[in-house]
Design an enzyme around this catalytic site. Structure first.
Site, PDB file in Angstrom:
ATOM      1  NE  ARG A  55      -3.887  -0.112   2.371  1.00  0.00           N
ATOM      2  CZ  ARG A  55      -5.079  -0.526   1.931  1.00  0.00           C
ATOM      3  NH1 ARG A  55      -5.283  -1.782   1.626  1.00  0.00           N
ATOM      4  NH2 ARG A  55      -6.068   0.319   1.800  1.00  0.00           N
ATOM      5  CG  LEU A  83      -5.624   7.810   1.383  1.00  0.00           C
ATOM      6  CD1 LEU A  83      -5.997   9.284   1.322  1.00  0.00           C
ATOM      7  CD2 LEU A  83      -4.882   7.393   0.117  1.00  0.00           C
ATOM      8  CG  HIS A  99     -18.534   8.835   6.578  1.00  0.00           C
ATOM      9  ND1 HIS A  99     -18.082   7.633   6.083  1.00  0.00           N
ATOM     10  CD2 HIS A  99     -19.366   8.523   7.602  1.00  0.00           C
ATOM     11  CE1 HIS A  99     -18.622   6.646   6.779  1.00  0.00           C
ATOM     12  NE2 HIS A  99     -19.401   7.157   7.713  1.00  0.00           N
ATOM     13  CG  ASP A 131      -7.049  10.531  11.497  1.00  0.00           C
ATOM     14  OD1 ASP A 131      -7.689   9.599  10.958  1.00  0.00           O
ATOM     15  OD2 ASP A 131      -7.318  10.968  12.631  1.00  0.00           O
TER      16      ASP A 131
HETATM   17  C1  GRF Z   1     -20.733   9.082  -0.717  1.00  0.00           C
HETATM   18  O1  GRF Z   1     -21.916   8.778  -0.038  1.00  0.00           O
HETATM   19  C2  GRF Z   1     -19.624   9.416   0.242  1.00  0.00           C
HETATM   20  O2  GRF Z   1     -20.081   9.986   1.419  1.00  0.00           O
HETATM   21  C3  GRF Z   1     -19.033   8.065   0.537  1.00  0.00           C
HETATM   22  O3  GRF Z   1     -19.077   7.382  -0.682  1.00  0.00           O
HETATM   23  C4  GRF Z   1     -20.170   7.874  -1.463  1.00  0.00           C
HETATM   24  C5  GRF Z   1     -19.609   8.252  -2.805  1.00  0.00           C
HETATM   25  O4  GRF Z   1     -20.616   8.521  -3.738  1.00  0.00           O
HETATM   26  N1  GRF Z   1     -17.711   8.198   1.091  1.00  0.00           N
HETATM   27  P1  GRF Z   1     -20.243   9.115  -5.185  1.00  0.00           P
HETATM   28  O5  GRF Z   1     -19.247   8.138  -5.831  1.00  0.00           O
HETATM   29  O6  GRF Z   1     -19.671  10.469  -5.006  1.00  0.00           O
HETATM   30  O7  GRF Z   1     -21.546   9.117  -5.914  1.00  0.00           O
END
Ligand code: GRF
Length: 178
Positions: A55, A83, A99, A131
């Site tokens: 990674r 990451l 998120h 992080d």
């Molecule tokens: C979103 O709901 C984001 O919060 C999560 O993954 C999803 C990505 O959706 N981390 P997209 O690929 O931007 O449509």
């Protein structure tokens, strides 16, 4: 100058592009991610883990490439790999993630399903600094949405994404103005 990392459909990337933000590079851990096709005028590249010994080596190569494109702020828009510090140390305090929950509640890849299973009345979206942990960096902004009776993972996620598509460009714009 913004670099976006995405693994999936890329609707949040689209929101950044539609907001006119200076996206100069899009990278993915999946060669065939739909997100890579959303920005025809922007440099794109795939960094699949299987092509690297580990990674850290993959993350260093991705950071090198983003730097070559002039990227100074990295936005994770549905990027589904953690990451390592080999990447994060290259962009200190300049990696943000969106998120689909009100963090610190429901981190991880199955946040929408887990919120429905928990029977909570309110969900939302969070934009936070990244992080090495799972959705654990300092929170920059949040917005709430109701969970409705009869919601499926798809309907709830769609409601959350509507919020994300406003919240993420707003926060990224603020970070660009720093
Ligand atoms: C979103 O709901 C984001 O919060 C999560 O993954 C999803 C990505 O959706 N981390 P997209 O690929 O931007 O449509």
């Amino acid at each position: 100058m913004i670099g976006v990392l995405a693994s999936g459909s890329g609707t949040n990337l689209q929101a950044l592009l539609d907001a006119g933000l200076p996206v100069v590079a899009v990278a993915s851990n999946r060669r065939y991610a739909a997100a890579l096709g959303r920005a025809p005028d922007v440099a794109t590249a795939a960094f699949e883990l299987a092509d690297y010994p580990d990674r850290e080596t993959r993350d260093s190569a991705m950071a090198d490439w983003l730097e070559e494109q002039g990227v100074t702020l990295v936005v994770l828009a549905g990027y589904m790999h953690l990451l390592t510090n080999a990447f994060l140390d290259r962009f200190p305090n300049a990696v943000v993630n969106v998120h689909p929950s009100l963090l610190p509640e429901f981190p991880g890849a199955h946040a929408v399903e887990e919120q429905l299973a928990a029977g909570i009345a309110e969900s939302g979206a969070t934009v936070h600094l990244v992080d090495e942990g799972v959705d654990s960096g300092p929170i920059l902004a949040q917005e709430r949405v109701p969970v409705l009776s009869g919601d499926t993972p798809e309907t709830l996620h769609a409601r959350i994404k509507e919020i994300e598509h406003r919240l993420l460009p707003r926060v990224v714009e603020e970070l660009c103005a720093r």
